[in-house]
Write a protein that holds these residues in place. Sequence first.
Motif, PDB file in Angstrom:
ATOM      1  N   LYS A  50      11.933   7.049   9.269  1.00  0.00           N
ATOM      2  CA  LYS A  50      10.508   6.742   9.290  1.00  0.00           C
ATOM      3  C   LYS A  50       9.859   7.263   8.013  1.00  0.00           C
ATOM      4  N   CYS A  51       9.107   6.386   7.353  1.00  0.00           N
ATOM      5  CA  CYS A  51       8.403   6.785   6.136  1.00  0.00           C
ATOM      6  C   CYS A  51       7.282   7.753   6.505  1.00  0.00           C
ATOM      7  N   LYS A  52       6.842   8.550   5.503  1.00  0.00           N
ATOM      8  CA  LYS A  52       5.772   9.489   5.855  1.00  0.00           C
ATOM      9  C   LYS A  52       4.477   8.768   6.199  1.00  0.00           C
ATOM     10  N   CYS A  53       4.300   7.549   5.666  1.00  0.00           N
ATOM     11  CA  CYS A  53       3.093   6.794   6.040  1.00  0.00           C
ATOM     12  C   CYS A  53       3.164   6.395   7.517  1.00  0.00           C
ATOM     13  N   PHE A  54       4.358   6.150   8.008  1.00  0.00           N
ATOM     14  CA  PHE A  54       4.560   5.823   9.421  1.00  0.00           C
ATOM     15  C   PHE A  54       4.197   7.037  10.286  1.00  0.00           C
TER      16      PHE A  54
ATOM     17  N   SER B 216       0.832  -1.210   0.000  1.00  0.00           N
ATOM     18  CA  SER B 216       0.000   0.000   0.000  1.00  0.00           C
ATOM     19  C   SER B 216       0.862   1.253   0.000  1.00  0.00           C
ATOM     20  N   CYS B 217       2.116   1.150   0.432  1.00  0.00           N
ATOM     21  CA  CYS B 217       3.005   2.314   0.328  1.00  0.00           C
ATOM     22  C   CYS B 217       4.228   1.933  -0.499  1.00  0.00           C
ATOM     23  N   SER B 218       4.388   2.618  -1.620  1.00  0.00           N
ATOM     24  CA  SER B 218       5.493   2.265  -2.502  1.00  0.00           C
ATOM     25  C   SER B 218       6.808   2.891  -2.032  1.00  0.00           C
ATOM     26  N   HIS B 219       6.713   3.816  -1.069  1.00  0.00           N
ATOM     27  CA  HIS B 219       7.949   4.450  -0.578  1.00  0.00           C
ATOM     28  C   HIS B 219       8.722   3.508   0.347  1.00  0.00           C
ATOM     29  N   CYS B 220       7.991   2.700   1.087  1.00  0.00           N
ATOM     30  CA  CYS B 220       8.680   1.866   2.079  1.00  0.00           C
ATOM     31  C   CYS B 220       8.301   0.392   1.940  1.00  0.00           C
ATOM     32  N   ASN B 221       7.517   0.039   0.903  1.00  0.00           N
ATOM     33  CA  ASN B 221       7.026  -1.336   0.752  1.00  0.00           C
ATOM     34  C   ASN B 221       6.444  -1.881   2.052  1.00  0.00           C
TER      35      ASN B 221
HETATM   36 ZN   LIG Z   1       5.547   4.115   3.641  1.00  0.00          ZN
END
Ligand SMILES: [Zn+2]
Length: 333
Positions: free
Chosen positions: A115-119, A100-105
């Motif tokens: 930390k990814c922005k989704c985190f 669901s997040c391609s930045h951090c798989n």
């Molecule tokens: Zn992410």
Amino acid sequence: MNKNFIRNILLEYEKKRDIAEKELLYRKSQVYELVPRLKEIDDKIARIGIDLSRVILTNPENYEEEVRTIKERTDKLKQEKAILLTENNIPLNFLELNYSCSHCNDTGFNKSGQKCKCFKQKLIDRAYSMSNISHSLKNENFQTFNIEIFSNEKFEDENLTPKENMLNILSVSEGFVNNFDENNGENLLFYGTTGLGKTFLCNCIAKALLDKGKIVVYQTAFKILEILEEYKFSREKTPELKMSYELLFDCDLLIIDDLGTELTNTFTNIEIFNIINNRIVQNKKTLVSTNLDLIDIADTYSHRVSSRIFGKFTLLEFYGPDLRWESNTNRNY
Ligand SMILES: [Zn+2]
């Protein structure tokens, strides 16, 4: 930030990755049944990967030529795969993992270990849902605070007009938010009759800190006592109950709304004191809002509670005509 939150979020990521992998396996089995040649291709590509590492290991001097032919074989297989997928109306990424997040798989961390922005978003969302403040209150914030609704006429025998007083409270509140990370032992007590903006301002402070990623818990004194009683007297402690209880002590800011509406007895006195004191000792900040005046507080609570409150809190009195009856506002202050 509470460690449990982070652990729970990491577990969520793990679950997400598990689900993504299971779903991929399922999609693969479906597709392979439909087009068996695709399974052969995937198996071949997997085997080529193994070949490739063998070639490099066994022939470290002169492997370029072999690697080039291997790569050509892979490209051909991939091409065939793409054609087969297209012919069967299967999306090209159907056999890839869907994160669901391609930045951090869905690991929560980007390649450089940050930390990814989704985190970060999850931390903020979690803090919001724990805070007991609904998203609809997002429109009660410092930007929407309208100082003009406060009267600039002298009120009773107060030195400042309600408007001047409110400007002062506003600046203390903004300072409280801006210097929140400083270990300055600052706590706030809002007191005064209803309808003068206490709740609105509590929301402003909560919102500003939640947006900074702080854990804010907003509860009425009544509800806090309910949690405490349930925690004390229930044999079976659900994870939710445990968390609500621990958050009273661990959250970055505890807002105790409506102190004084709960029934006060020895249990209340000890428990309220226990929370406030515990937080002061741990350098955690607390905001108390009450309709009682200072004399009422001293009368209602034991000396221990009231001296704690008076001694370690900045006391801010709200006064003026009741705003809810003003024609220029229909908001429930
Ligand atoms: Zn992410």
